[in-house]
Enzyme design. Structure first.
Site, short mmCIF file in Angstrom:
data_model
loop_
_atom_site.label_atom_id
_atom_site.label_comp_id
_atom_site.label_asym_id
_atom_site.label_seq_id
_atom_site.Cartn_x
_atom_site.Cartn_y
_atom_site.Cartn_z
N TYR A 179 102.00 49.53 46.70
CA TYR A 179 101.68 49.86 48.10
C TYR A 179 100.51 50.83 48.16
CZ TYR A 179 101.83 52.82 52.23
OH TYR A 179 101.47 53.59 53.32
N LYS B 149 96.37 50.55 49.50
CA LYS B 149 95.67 51.47 50.40
C LYS B 149 94.34 51.91 49.77
CE LYS B 149 98.53 52.17 53.97
NZ LYS B 149 98.18 51.75 55.34
N SER C 4 96.57 56.43 53.64
CA SER C 4 97.74 57.22 53.23
C SER C 4 97.33 58.26 52.20
CB SER C 4 98.78 56.29 52.61
OG SER C 4 99.79 57.03 51.96
#
Length: 338
Positions: free
Chosen positions: A150, A154, A125
């Site tokens: 989150y 990543k 991402s």
């Protein structure tokens, strides 16, 4: 190639399965269906005209992953989409996100290596850039301060996979950093089906359009942008899926660790996207302006020229197709896959 697609029942994974099969690859989809449904694969099967092999597996459970690898012909590659992905939820439940996303990847990579599959494409991402050093964002832009667990998972998974390659140069790792995927397959059969209230802009717009939500909240209209609302790089999910398939080329030439931005290279403001949706669909979207969200930045879009140069990939679909396809999916499936 024979490809393991983890998280392949989800939004991006299911679209990637369509494109992989269209390019002549064979797949096995692995998913634990925590935030998705096997119905998405039944729809994929309709699109491609063949059933999609599927195994219900929790990647954190080593015995389950071992059994999956033992029961299959050797995989040439893993395309790794699996993971929890709601930003707000990750802030409220950080331990759940770290435990799930990191442990699943560690077990997966370990079992892959033991079974001689040392090629992985990680669906990462653009979140890893944090507040970017420069706009447009290039792959050599340093990672910034990431504002949510989150995004941290990543970034940490990128580091784990990079370290795996450092320890064993026989590994090839492709890290795909993408921006804001929206839209749906043009058939209207598969699309984004968030659980609960959507976190992302487009499914919120389409749920307002279909009458599930009353109005869209726009967070801030006083940014230093042409209309005061935040500017982001939106990419059609089909273009994004094709980018994942193109990334197989990097593995074939033994890339080591390769990083690519997948975006359109131009930004649209929130109001531009809302107006484009109304123009493409003829459906009015009521909205109200809310206070800015902490951590949001004014402008954020990619420089995807490296992917074009090295993979021959570039986004082909514009904002009109993104809006029309997202609406076709929502209008045909007002309750998602239910």
């Amino acid at each position: 190639m024979h490809i393991l697609v983890t998280g392949g029942t989800g939004y991006i994974g299911s679209h990637a399965v369509v494109e992989l099969i269209r390019e002549g690859h064979t797949v096995l989809v692995a998913d634990n269906l925590v935030n998705s449904t096997e119905e998405s694969l039944r729809r994929v099967a309709q699109i491609v005209g063949q059933p999609i092999p599927f195994v219900n597996v929790d990647l954190r459970e080593r015995e389950q992953v071992e059994r999956m690898f033992q029961a299959q012909p050797k995989f040439d590659c893993c395309m790794h989409f699996a993971g929890l992905k709601a930003v707000g939820e990750s802030v409220a439940q950080p331990l759940r996100y770290y435990e799930n996303n990191l442990n699943s990847t560690i077990v997966l990579a370990d079992v892959m290596g033991k079974h001689g599959c040392k090629n992985i494409i990680f669906s990462s991402s653009a979140t890893v850039y944090g507040t970017p050093d420069h706009i447009p964002v290039t792959e050599d832009c340093p990672k910034g301060i990431i504002s949510n667990p989150y995004g941290q998972t990543k970034s940490m998974i990128e580091q784990i996979l990079t370290d795996v390659h450092t320890a064993d140069p026989g590994w090839n790792v492709v890290l795909l950093r993408y921006f804001n995927p929206i839209g749906a397959h043009p058939s209207g059969l598969i699309g984004e089906d968030p659980t609960g209230t959507p976190n992302n802009l487009m499914p919120y717009i389409t749920q307002v359009a279909v009458g599930k939500l009353k109005e869209l909240g726009i967070f801030g209209n006083d940014y230093d942008t042409p209309d005061g609302t935040g500017v982001r790089d939106y990419i059609h999910v089909v273009d994004l899926a094709k980018g994942h398939v193109k990334a197989l080329q990097a593995l074939e030439r033994n890339c080591g660790v390769a990083i690519y931005n997948l975006g359109t290279g131009r930004g649209y403001s929130v109001l531009e996207l809302v107006n484009a949706f109304m123009k493409a669909t003829g459906v009015n979207i009521p909205y109200s302006i809310k206070p800015r969200r902490p951590g949001d930045i004014a402008i954020y879009y990619s420089d995807p020229s490296k992917a074009k140069r090295e993979l021959g990939w570039e986004a082909e679909l514009g904002v009109e197709e993104m809006c029309a396809d997202a609406w076709r999916w929502q209008e045909n499936n007002p309750q998602g896959f239910q």
